[in-house]
Design a protein around this motif. Structure first.
Motif, PDB file in Angstrom:
ATOM      1  N   LEU A   1     -10.446  47.894  76.609  1.00 56.37           N
ATOM      2  CA  LEU A   1     -10.622  46.454  76.434  1.00 56.37           C
ATOM      3  C   LEU A   1     -11.721  45.950  77.363  1.00 56.37           C
ATOM      4  O   LEU A   1     -12.614  45.213  76.954  1.00 56.37           O
ATOM      5  CB  LEU A   1      -9.311  45.712  76.703  1.00 56.37           C
ATOM      6  N   GLN A   2     -11.678  46.384  78.622  1.00 50.92           N
ATOM      7  CA  GLN A   2     -12.697  45.975  79.595  1.00 50.92           C
ATOM      8  C   GLN A   2     -14.085  46.445  79.161  1.00 50.92           C
ATOM      9  O   GLN A   2     -15.057  45.688  79.225  1.00 50.92           O
ATOM     10  CB  GLN A   2     -12.363  46.544  80.977  1.00 50.92           C
ATOM     11  N   ALA A   3     -14.182  47.690  78.703  1.00 54.31           N
ATOM     12  CA  ALA A   3     -15.471  48.224  78.261  1.00 54.31           C
ATOM     13  C   ALA A   3     -16.006  47.430  77.075  1.00 54.31           C
ATOM     14  O   ALA A   3     -17.210  47.140  77.001  1.00 54.31           O
ATOM     15  CB  ALA A   3     -15.330  49.709  77.901  1.00 54.31           C
ATOM     16  N   CYS A   4     -15.133  47.056  76.167  1.00 50.03           N
ATOM     17  CA  CYS A   4     -15.555  46.284  75.007  1.00 50.03           C
ATOM     18  C   CYS A   4     -16.008  44.891  75.429  1.00 50.03           C
ATOM     19  O   CYS A   4     -17.035  44.393  74.964  1.00 50.03           O
ATOM     20  CB  CYS A   4     -14.406  46.196  74.001  1.00 50.03           C
ATOM     21  N   MET A   5     -15.271  44.268  76.335  1.00 49.41           N
ATOM     22  CA  MET A   5     -15.649  42.941  76.813  1.00 49.41           C
ATOM     23  C   MET A   5     -16.994  42.987  77.539  1.00 49.41           C
ATOM     24  O   MET A   5     -17.854  42.123  77.329  1.00 49.41           O
ATOM     25  CB  MET A   5     -14.559  42.380  77.716  1.00 49.41           C
ATOM     26  N   ASP A   6     -17.180  43.989  78.375  1.00 46.52           N
ATOM     27  CA  ASP A   6     -18.452  44.133  79.089  1.00 46.52           C
ATOM     28  C   ASP A   6     -19.603  44.352  78.110  1.00 46.52           C
ATOM     29  O   ASP A   6     -20.688  43.774  78.264  1.00 46.52           O
ATOM     30  CB  ASP A   6     -18.388  45.302  80.078  1.00 46.52           C
ATOM     31  N   ALA A   7     -19.366  45.188  77.092  1.00 50.58           N
ATOM     32  CA  ALA A   7     -20.413  45.464  76.107  1.00 50.58           C
ATOM     33  C   ALA A   7     -20.741  44.219  75.287  1.00 50.58           C
ATOM     34  O   ALA A   7     -21.910  43.955  74.990  1.00 50.58           O
ATOM     35  CB  ALA A   7     -19.982  46.612  75.192  1.00 50.58           C
ATOM     36  N   CYS A   8     -19.723  43.430  74.944  1.00 46.70           N
ATOM     37  CA  CYS A   8     -19.969  42.190  74.210  1.00 46.70           C
ATOM     38  C   CYS A   8     -20.802  41.225  75.049  1.00 46.70           C
ATOM     39  O   CYS A   8     -21.735  40.594  74.539  1.00 46.70           O
ATOM     40  CB  CYS A   8     -18.652  41.523  73.814  1.00 46.70           C
ATOM     41  N   ALA A   9     -20.480  41.122  76.331  1.00 44.44           N
ATOM     42  CA  ALA A   9     -21.236  40.229  77.213  1.00 44.44           C
ATOM     43  C   ALA A   9     -22.681  40.698  77.357  1.00 44.44           C
ATOM     44  O   ALA A   9     -23.615  39.891  77.287  1.00 44.44           O
ATOM     45  CB  ALA A   9     -20.561  40.140  78.580  1.00 44.44           C
ATOM     46  N   ALA A  10     -22.880  41.995  77.526  1.00 44.17           N
ATOM     47  CA  ALA A  10     -24.240  42.541  77.664  1.00 44.17           C
ATOM     48  C   ALA A  10     -25.027  42.367  76.372  1.00 44.17           C
ATOM     49  O   ALA A  10     -26.211  42.021  76.400  1.00 44.17           O
ATOM     50  CB  ALA A  10     -24.176  44.016  78.053  1.00 44.17           C
ATOM     51  N   CYS A  11     -24.376  42.579  75.250  1.00 41.23           N
ATOM     52  CA  CYS A  11     -25.042  42.437  73.963  1.00 41.23           C
ATOM     53  C   CYS A  11     -25.416  40.977  73.727  1.00 41.23           C
ATOM     54  O   CYS A  11     -26.519  40.683  73.244  1.00 41.23           O
ATOM     55  CB  CYS A  11     -24.144  42.956  72.845  1.00 41.23           C
ATOM     56  N   GLU A  12     -24.521  40.078  74.071  1.00 40.16           N
ATOM     57  CA  GLU A  12     -24.834  38.652  73.921  1.00 40.16           C
ATOM     58  C   GLU A  12     -26.077  38.290  74.730  1.00 40.16           C
ATOM     59  O   GLU A  12     -26.979  37.605  74.236  1.00 40.16           O
ATOM     60  CB  GLU A  12     -23.655  37.794  74.368  1.00 40.16           C
ATOM     61  N   GLN A  13     -26.136  38.770  75.967  1.00 36.69           N
ATOM     62  CA  GLN A  13     -27.293  38.465  76.808  1.00 36.69           C
ATOM     63  C   GLN A  13     -28.576  39.079  76.236  1.00 36.69           C
ATOM     64  O   GLN A  13     -29.617  38.425  76.177  1.00 36.69           O
ATOM     65  CB  GLN A  13     -27.058  38.965  78.231  1.00 36.69           C
ATOM     66  N   ALA A  14     -28.507  40.331  75.802  1.00 39.45           N
ATOM     67  CA  ALA A  14     -29.689  40.993  75.253  1.00 39.45           C
ATOM     68  C   ALA A  14     -30.161  40.306  73.976  1.00 39.45           C
ATOM     69  O   ALA A  14     -31.366  40.102  73.774  1.00 39.45           O
ATOM     70  CB  ALA A  14     -29.382  42.468  74.975  1.00 39.45           C
ATOM     71  N   CYS A  15     -29.215  39.927  73.136  1.00 44.40           N
ATOM     72  CA  CYS A  15     -29.580  39.256  71.887  1.00 44.40           C
ATOM     73  C   CYS A  15     -30.180  37.879  72.157  1.00 44.40           C
ATOM     74  O   CYS A  15     -31.107  37.449  71.466  1.00 44.40           O
ATOM     75  CB  CYS A  15     -28.366  39.123  70.977  1.00 44.40           C
ATOM     76  N   THR A  16     -29.663  37.193  73.161  1.00 44.58           N
ATOM     77  CA  THR A  16     -30.202  35.884  73.503  1.00 44.58           C
ATOM     78  C   THR A  16     -31.641  36.019  73.973  1.00 44.58           C
ATOM     79  O   THR A  16     -32.518  35.247  73.569  1.00 44.58           O
ATOM     80  CB  THR A  16     -29.322  35.200  74.578  1.00 44.58           C
ATOM     81  N   VAL A  17     -31.906  37.003  74.832  1.00 43.76           N
ATOM     82  CA  VAL A  17     -33.279  37.240  75.300  1.00 43.76           C
ATOM     83  C   VAL A  17     -34.170  37.624  74.120  1.00 43.76           C
ATOM     84  O   VAL A  17     -35.271  37.101  73.964  1.00 43.76           O
ATOM     85  CB  VAL A  17     -33.308  38.337  76.390  1.00 43.76           C
ATOM     86  N   SER A  18     -33.688  38.514  73.277  1.00 42.94           N
ATOM     87  CA  SER A  18     -34.487  38.982  72.145  1.00 42.94           C
ATOM     88  C   SER A  18     -34.772  37.854  71.157  1.00 42.94           C
ATOM     89  O   SER A  18     -35.845  37.804  70.564  1.00 42.94           O
ATOM     90  CB  SER A  18     -33.770  40.128  71.443  1.00 42.94           C
ATOM     91  N   SER A  19     -33.841  36.940  71.003  1.00 38.96           N
ATOM     92  CA  SER A  19     -34.031  35.854  70.031  1.00 38.96           C
ATOM     93  C   SER A  19     -35.136  34.894  70.453  1.00 38.96           C
ATOM     94  O   SER A  19     -35.630  34.120  69.634  1.00 38.96           O
ATOM     95  CB  SER A  19     -32.726  35.090  69.808  1.00 38.96           C
ATOM     96  N   THR A  20     -35.546  34.950  71.718  1.00 33.50           N
ATOM     97  CA  THR A  20     -36.633  34.074  72.176  1.00 33.50           C
ATOM     98  C   THR A  20     -38.002  34.655  71.863  1.00 33.50           C
ATOM     99  O   THR A  20     -39.011  33.976  72.026  1.00 33.50           O
ATOM    100  CB  THR A  20     -36.536  33.815  73.692  1.00 33.50           C
TER     101      THR A  20
END
Length: 133
Positions: free
Chosen positions: A27-46
């Motif tokens: 669960l922790q690994a999934c939550m961490d990966a979701c948070a990292a993916c959200e950040q990467a996608c936000t940067v990429s979307s710019t």
């Protein structure tokens, strides 16, 4: 995840309505990966690339998945499985889009890697839940 949340999850597993236990490390690994993916996608979307809409959608999905996992008390196993499936699908779609630009964009390469890691973490959590059911 916040240390207080981790303290609330006793031992290696935690209870979820309708399931005997859930692996708190997955669960922790999934939550961490979701948070990292959200950040990467936000940067990429710019970036001014055609993958921006996929990145924004993926960031929104990862954020929703993360928030849902943080308030698991209202989550049924069926709803959690559906959310994980949606997150996996969105991450894979975003990864495919970003891979088209990864050769000339380090940001897109990073985003594609984060999307793959998130999809893999969500799949591992889903497999664990299915095995425990």
């Amino acid at each position: 995840m916040d240390a207080r949340m981790m303290d609330a999850m006793s031992g290696e597993t935690m209870m979820m309505p309708g399931m005997s236990t859930m692996d708190s490390q997955l669960l922790q690994a999934c939550m961490d990966a979701c948070a990292a993916c959200e950040q990467a996608c936000t940067v990429s979307s710019t970036q001014e690339m055609s993958c921006a809409p996929a990145c924004m959608n993926c960031a929104d999905m990862c954020n929703t998945m993360l928030r849902s996992m943080l308030r698991m008390q209202g989550m049924t196993p069926a709803a959690m499985m559906s959310m994980l499936d949606a997150c996996i699908a969105m991450c894979e779609a975003c990864e495919d889009e970003c891979l088209e630009h990864a050769g000339h964009s380090a940001v897109c390469e990073m985003c594609a890697q984060a999307c793959r890691a998130c999809a893999d973490a969500c799949l591992a959590l889903k497999d664990s839940m299915m095995a425990a059911a």
